[in-house]
Design a protein around this motif. Structure first.
Motif, PDB file in Angstrom:
ATOM      1  N   ASP A  26       0.828  -1.215   0.000  1.00 22.75           N
ATOM      2  CA  ASP A  26       0.000   0.000   0.000  1.00 22.75           C
ATOM      3  C   ASP A  26       0.856   1.256   0.000  1.00 22.75           C
ATOM      4  N   VAL A  27       1.854   1.291   0.861  1.00 25.61           N
ATOM      5  CA  VAL A  27       2.730   2.466   0.945  1.00 25.61           C
ATOM      6  C   VAL A  27       3.480   2.650  -0.370  1.00 25.61           C
ATOM      7  N   ARG A  30       1.049   3.941  -3.063  1.00 23.07           N
ATOM      8  CA  ARG A  30       0.664   5.334  -2.787  1.00 23.07           C
ATOM      9  C   ARG A  30       1.784   6.285  -3.179  1.00 23.07           C
ATOM     10  N   GLU A  31       3.010   5.920  -2.789  1.00 22.89           N
ATOM     11  CA  GLU A  31       4.150   6.788  -3.100  1.00 22.89           C
ATOM     12  C   GLU A  31       4.410   6.833  -4.604  1.00 22.89           C
ATOM     13  N   VAL A  33       2.147   6.563  -6.998  1.00 22.36           N
ATOM     14  CA  VAL A  33       1.117   7.429  -7.569  1.00 22.36           C
ATOM     15  C   VAL A  33       1.422   8.884  -7.242  1.00 22.36           C
ATOM     16  N   ARG A  34       1.799   9.158  -6.002  1.00 22.99           N
ATOM     17  CA  ARG A  34       2.125  10.532  -5.605  1.00 22.99           C
ATOM     18  C   ARG A  34       3.284  11.066  -6.444  1.00 22.99           C
TER      19      ARG A  34
END
Length: 70
Positions: A26-27, A30-31, A33-34
């Motif tokens: 997940d992390v 997320r990173e 995509v960010r």
């Protein structure tokens, strides 16, 4: 929440990245995509600045303005 279908080849690369980064999936995602969103914003900003460059100042002018010339 977003649901994605990810091709097997990309899935393998994600898993490798997760292992190398030592992060949860997940992390990591997320990173990723960010980071991509930040890249897109940077490109948009650069494109806008190329369209409207503003005033150009030569290196000689900067040197004179700040007393950096010999």
């Amino acid at each position: 929440m977003v649901t994605l279908q990810i091709p097997d080849e990309l899935e393998s690369l994600i898993e490798l990245g997760v292992q190398r980064a030592g992060e949860s999936r997940d992390v990591f995602l997320r990173e990723a995509v960010r980071s991509r969103l930040e890249e897109i914003e940077d490109i948009a900003l650069a494109t806008e600045r190329l369209k409207n460059p503003g005033k150009h100042i030569s290196l000689d002018e900067i040197g004179r303005k700040y007393g950096l010339t010999d």
